[in-house]
Design an enzyme around this catalytic site. Structure first.
Site, mmCIF file in Angstrom:
data_model
loop_
_atom_site.group_PDB
_atom_site.id
_atom_site.type_symbol
_atom_site.label_atom_id
_atom_site.label_comp_id
_atom_site.label_asym_id
_atom_site.label_seq_id
_atom_site.Cartn_x
_atom_site.Cartn_y
_atom_site.Cartn_z
ATOM 1 N N ARG A 234 12.630 10.444 64.530
ATOM 2 C CA ARG A 234 11.528 9.599 64.091
ATOM 3 C C ARG A 234 11.903 8.752 62.880
ATOM 4 N NH1 ARG A 234 7.192 12.620 66.422
ATOM 5 N NH2 ARG A 234 5.107 12.019 66.022
ATOM 6 N N ARG B 72 -7.062 17.714 68.611
ATOM 7 C CA ARG B 72 -5.969 17.815 67.651
ATOM 8 C C ARG B 72 -6.482 17.359 66.296
ATOM 9 N NH1 ARG B 72 -0.524 15.208 70.081
ATOM 10 N NH2 ARG B 72 -0.325 14.667 67.896
HETATM 11 P P1 AMP Z 1 3.716 14.405 67.761
HETATM 12 O O1 AMP Z 1 3.004 15.406 68.598
HETATM 13 O O2 AMP Z 1 5.090 14.098 68.251
HETATM 14 O O3 AMP Z 1 2.913 13.161 67.552
HETATM 15 O O4 AMP Z 1 3.915 15.061 66.310
HETATM 16 C C1 AMP Z 1 2.818 15.509 65.553
HETATM 17 C C2 AMP Z 1 3.199 15.563 64.072
HETATM 18 O O5 AMP Z 1 4.304 16.453 63.874
HETATM 19 C C3 AMP Z 1 3.664 14.237 63.481
HETATM 20 O O6 AMP Z 1 2.615 13.413 63.074
HETATM 21 C C4 AMP Z 1 4.508 14.730 62.300
HETATM 22 O O7 AMP Z 1 3.686 15.165 61.228
HETATM 23 C C5 AMP Z 1 5.187 15.956 62.872
HETATM 24 N N1 AMP Z 1 6.469 15.604 63.521
HETATM 25 C C6 AMP Z 1 6.785 15.719 64.843
HETATM 26 N N2 AMP Z 1 8.039 15.316 65.083
HETATM 27 C C7 AMP Z 1 8.543 14.941 63.885
HETATM 28 C C8 AMP Z 1 9.794 14.413 63.463
HETATM 29 N N3 AMP Z 1 10.804 14.190 64.329
HETATM 30 N N4 AMP Z 1 9.943 14.129 62.143
HETATM 31 C C9 AMP Z 1 8.968 14.350 61.259
HETATM 32 N N5 AMP Z 1 7.764 14.826 61.579
HETATM 33 C C10 AMP Z 1 7.541 15.129 62.889
#
Ligand code: AMP
Length: 187
Positions: free
Chosen positions: A88, A133
């Protein structure tokens, strides 16, 4: 096959990752799911990341890089995987490249799910309520989008200049997008 999925929150990456994972027998590695599981368990990691996630920010690079290093070393990942939500940031992408280079490996394809902003906002509005969520609150969604543009979108350029990028139109139905995805990864 090692695939990275890129795209803004709401573009449908998770759904497409699940579909491709069962179709192509690849492990589905979602860092968001892993972190949510840690929060649900109440582990030390979960306690550390909960407030960061709830505010729509990214958890620290070093933390997530360690999690991925361990995850891709597991037996189910040897046949290949889809990284959904990682990398990310440019720092994460560089760490991934270095990690794989040590094994003489590399990412085979980076799929960018493309969706215009109007469509994106309407999808995010639909998701509110549909999934419960904590980070689906409207202010947090906007913050997640801002963080995406600032920190993750530069990866499109990063991978574009390395020749691995494939763009997929994410505006159609789930099945239409999946057809485009299969074409993009050569299936
Ligand atoms: P997601 O379900 O992929 O949208 O991830 C939910 C949350 O997890 C994000 O908003 C971040 O706070 C954290 N997160 C997930 N993947 C990452 C990553 N690769 N780097 C940093 N934070 C992450």
């Amino acid at each position: 096959m090692r695939v990275v999925f890129l795209g803004p929150p709401g573009a449908g990456k998770g759904t497409q990752a699940k579909m491709l994972s069962s179709d192509a027998k690849l492990a589905h590695i979602s860092t968001g799911d892993m972190l949510r599981a840690a929060v649900a368990e109440g582990s030390d990691l979960g306690k550390r990341v909960q407030s960061i996630m709830d505010s729509g920010q990214l958890v620290p690079d070093d933390l997530i890089i360690d999690i991925i290093r361990e995850r891709i070393a597991k037996p189910d990942a040897t046949a290949g995987y889809i990284l959904d939500g990682f990398p990310r940031t440019v720092k994460q992408a560089e760490a991934l490249t270095a990690m794989l280079a040590k094994q003489g490996a590399a990412i085979d394809a980076v799929v960018s799910f493309e969706l215009d902003e109007t469509e994106l906002l309407s999808r995010l509005a639909n998701r509110r309520g549909a999934e419960s969520r904590a980070d689906d609150d409207v202010t947090v969604q906007k913050e997640r989008l801002r963080v995406y543009k600032e920190q993750t979108e530069p990866l499109i350029e990063f991978y574009g200049s390395r020749g691995a990028l494939r763009k997929v139109d994410a505006s159609g139905s789930v099945d239409q997008v999946f057809q485009g995805l299969k074409q993009a990864v050569g299936r």
